[in-house]
Enzyme design. Sequence first.
Site, PDB file in Angstrom:
ATOM      1  N   HIS B 153       0.853  -1.196   0.000  1.00  0.00           N
ATOM      2  CA  HIS B 153       0.000   0.000   0.000  1.00  0.00           C
ATOM      3  C   HIS B 153       0.882   1.236   0.000  1.00  0.00           C
ATOM      4  CE1 HIS B 153       0.863  -0.438   4.400  1.00  0.00           C
ATOM      5  NE2 HIS B 153       0.901   0.872   4.350  1.00  0.00           N
ATOM      6  N   HIS B 198      -5.882  -1.598   4.572  1.00  0.00           N
ATOM      7  CA  HIS B 198      -5.767  -0.446   3.663  1.00  0.00           C
ATOM      8  C   HIS B 198      -5.021  -0.826   2.398  1.00  0.00           C
ATOM      9  CE1 HIS B 198      -2.049  -0.452   5.810  1.00  0.00           C
ATOM     10  NE2 HIS B 198      -1.732   0.816   5.720  1.00  0.00           N
ATOM     11  N   HIS B 213       4.817   7.234   2.463  1.00  0.00           N
ATOM     12  CA  HIS B 213       5.581   5.995   2.371  1.00  0.00           C
ATOM     13  C   HIS B 213       4.956   5.002   1.411  1.00  0.00           C
ATOM     14  CE1 HIS B 213       2.737   4.655   5.690  1.00  0.00           C
ATOM     15  NE2 HIS B 213       2.733   3.559   4.943  1.00  0.00           N
ATOM     16  N   HIS B 245       1.050  -0.021  14.626  1.00  0.00           N
ATOM     17  CA  HIS B 245       0.063   1.040  14.415  1.00  0.00           C
ATOM     18  C   HIS B 245      -1.212   0.662  15.156  1.00  0.00           C
ATOM     19  CE1 HIS B 245       2.485   2.825  11.277  1.00  0.00           C
ATOM     20  NE2 HIS B 245       2.351   1.804  10.454  1.00  0.00           N
ATOM     21  N   TYR B 254       9.227   2.134   9.820  1.00  0.00           N
ATOM     22  CA  TYR B 254       9.397   3.156   8.786  1.00  0.00           C
ATOM     23  C   TYR B 254      10.893   3.372   8.585  1.00  0.00           C
ATOM     24  CZ  TYR B 254       4.497   4.882   8.978  1.00  0.00           C
ATOM     25  OH  TYR B 254       3.137   5.042   8.921  1.00  0.00           O
ATOM     26  N   GLU B 264       8.042   1.347   4.192  1.00  0.00           N
ATOM     27  CA  GLU B 264       7.566   0.670   5.396  1.00  0.00           C
ATOM     28  C   GLU B 264       7.665  -0.826   5.148  1.00  0.00           C
ATOM     29  OE1 GLU B 264       3.300   0.940   6.211  1.00  0.00           O
ATOM     30  OE2 GLU B 264       3.674   0.639   8.343  1.00  0.00           O
TER      31      GLU B 264
END
Lengths: 132, 306
Positions: B153, B198, B213, B245, B254, B264
Amino acid sequence: MISPNTLFTWEGGPVSDGATDELFEIRIRGSECAVSCGKGEKVLSVLERVFRMPDCPSVRIGCRNGGCGVCRVRVFSGDYVTTKMSRDHVSKEEEAEGYALACRLYPKSDLVIEPAFVSPKERRQRRLTEET
Amino acid sequence: MSQEGLLRPGIVQLRVLDMEEAITHYVDRIGLDFVGKEDDGRVYLKGYDEFHHHSVVLRPADSAGIDLFAFKADTQESVDMYRKRIEEYGLEIEDVPAGEQPGTGPRIAFTIPSGHRIELFADMDLSENGPETNNPYTWKNEPRGMRAQRMDHALLYGPNIDKVEEFFTKVLDFHLPERVDLPDGTLAIWMTVSNKAHDIAFVKHDEPGKLHHLAFYLEDWSDIGHAADLMARYDISRDVGPTRHGITRGQTIYFFDPSGNRNEVYCGGYTAYKDHPTRVWDGNHVGRGIFYYERQLNDAFLTVVT
């Protein structure tokens, strides 16, 4: 050049991966803050290791690789070389005026520098002004 | 078939300042497979667990950042249907001919209100180096470096987040597992077209078209630890993590590529379904949402982009 015994000391001993014996003083303009940087060492690497003190104008730490621009500085005196920096943050004209990204900045003599961070908002306004 | 239309992120094209350093980073360290280099200088890569020709394109340039993010559709008919909807919404479509990237069919491209170029396409050749399909092993050749399975993503930064949300949910049929709402409006949205937590996310930002990212999927938390060891060994510029997260619940590090684009490595994360309610974070809790253990946003999260 300054002698090593006048330098700040820090945990981990003297500077530098692959740096030579030659050490240069990097001074932040308008302050008492100075640090030594080996020849062949990035100015940002030294600032990141050493500069976490009150009253020192700080250079921001971002990507450390020439892309994000947050460690932008202006060099007021001294000789140096830079490696490739994103043109989004240092144009050719600015490069000629002494602007550089500290993560791509290598001293060849003592330097006097000043942080020159531009916020995303300011950057957008500048771009809009240039376009009109 | 339950998932129709758009399937998943298919292609990202990043700008890099030094191609040799970039190849070392993405192939040797992150562990993507080298697919090829074309005459215009662009380099094509894929994860070892990806079936199609490529997913990551690196373009040599004098600034870092993202050129485009493309979603793969199930059929050309779906792409044609979305073209109509996008034009009706009022965005201009640019046609990208088949072969503009090797092994790839025609794409349609458009610029969304945050300033990002998004593309849709249906056809891409299968890779000759994809995962096995007959009595497969877990992998054909042992994965390299951080053992990235796939491009997963992107988080993009730009203005007009409300319009971006409207466009992705109403025009492209995405749903929204998670969001951050501040008193002065929406700060961030996490959206998916599949049931990953996501496929793409956006944070409100003054400058258009920015990359926060690009993420690669790892198998589990122990591979995240292995990735951290590689970052230490090879002096890779690390930003935050290993941590988790709160938003998506994924585990993460990161870090930055040699041109300053944030990467990431990500694993876990919940499964999102279209009929699930959206999780909402407010300004007093967003620190835990972004970095679950640290419980605070660092300055770099909001200011360091390419």
